[in-house]
Design a protein around this motif. Structure first.
Motif, mmCIF file in Angstrom:
data_model
loop_
_atom_site.group_PDB
_atom_site.id
_atom_site.type_symbol
_atom_site.label_atom_id
_atom_site.label_comp_id
_atom_site.label_asym_id
_atom_site.label_seq_id
_atom_site.Cartn_x
_atom_site.Cartn_y
_atom_site.Cartn_z
ATOM 1 N N GLY A 76 -0.558 -2.513 3.678
ATOM 2 C CA GLY A 76 0.274 -1.524 4.776
ATOM 3 C C GLY A 76 0.647 -2.298 6.171
ATOM 4 N N ARG A 135 -0.813 0.552 -6.442
ATOM 5 C CA ARG A 135 -0.522 0.596 -5.101
ATOM 6 C C ARG A 135 0.331 -0.098 -4.434
ATOM 7 N NH1 ARG A 135 -6.684 1.997 -3.222
ATOM 8 N NH2 ARG A 135 -6.040 1.458 -1.019
ATOM 9 N N ARG A 138 2.298 0.557 -1.207
ATOM 10 C CA ARG A 138 1.421 0.420 0.163
ATOM 11 C C ARG A 138 1.310 -1.004 0.626
ATOM 12 N NH1 ARG A 138 -4.106 3.766 -0.887
ATOM 13 N NH2 ARG A 138 -3.540 5.425 -2.158
#
Length: 143
Positions: A76, A135, A138
């Protein structure tokens, strides 16, 4: 780091100058796992090394680069270079730590890190290629 911290006590019996103490980093207290174990580790990363593969930690970690430059990337957040004299931290838990490689092709990078992890658990938990794929949205865009 908006709060002023006092790290000096006057010693009227001192015959030498007091220690110089500088606050280099401060973060709000992150959650620490139950049954936590604190460990301080010295890491030496060879010239040009990519560092550890993507992983996570069971609890928060706080680090300081002693020498060199580390490429640091958490899930992130964009990757960044942390240089000697600078700090880094990560919350641990579910957050993936993508990079901790040496940014220098011709010199070692050395950092010290204090981790608060679950006692008896590994300090680095690898992340599978399948989970990285799941993921991928992200991860911050890379340069």
């Amino acid at each position: 780091m908006g709060i002023e911290h006092s790290h000096h006590l006057d010693n009227p019996d001192a015959t030498t100058p007091p220690p110089k103490v500088e606050l280099v980093s401060s973060v709000p207290a992150p959650p620490v796992p139950d049954n936590a174990e604190a460990m301080t580790i010295l890491v030496t990363v060879p010239p040009g090394s990519e560092g550890s593969p993507p992983h996570r930690h069971t609890g928060p970690a706080f680090g300081y680069v002693i020498r060199g430059e580390m490429i640091f990337e958490l899930e992130g957040e964009p990757q960044r270079v942390v240089r000697a004299g600078e700090t880094f931290w990560e919350p641990g838990g579910d957050v993936i730590h993508y990079q901790d490689g040496n940014n220098l092709p011709d010199a070692e990078t050395v950092f010290v890190i204090t981790m608060f992890g679950v006692a008896g658990q590994p300090m680095l938990i690898p992340v599978s290629a399948e989970e990285l794929q799941e993921r991928r949205e992200r991860r911050a865009p890379r340069p």
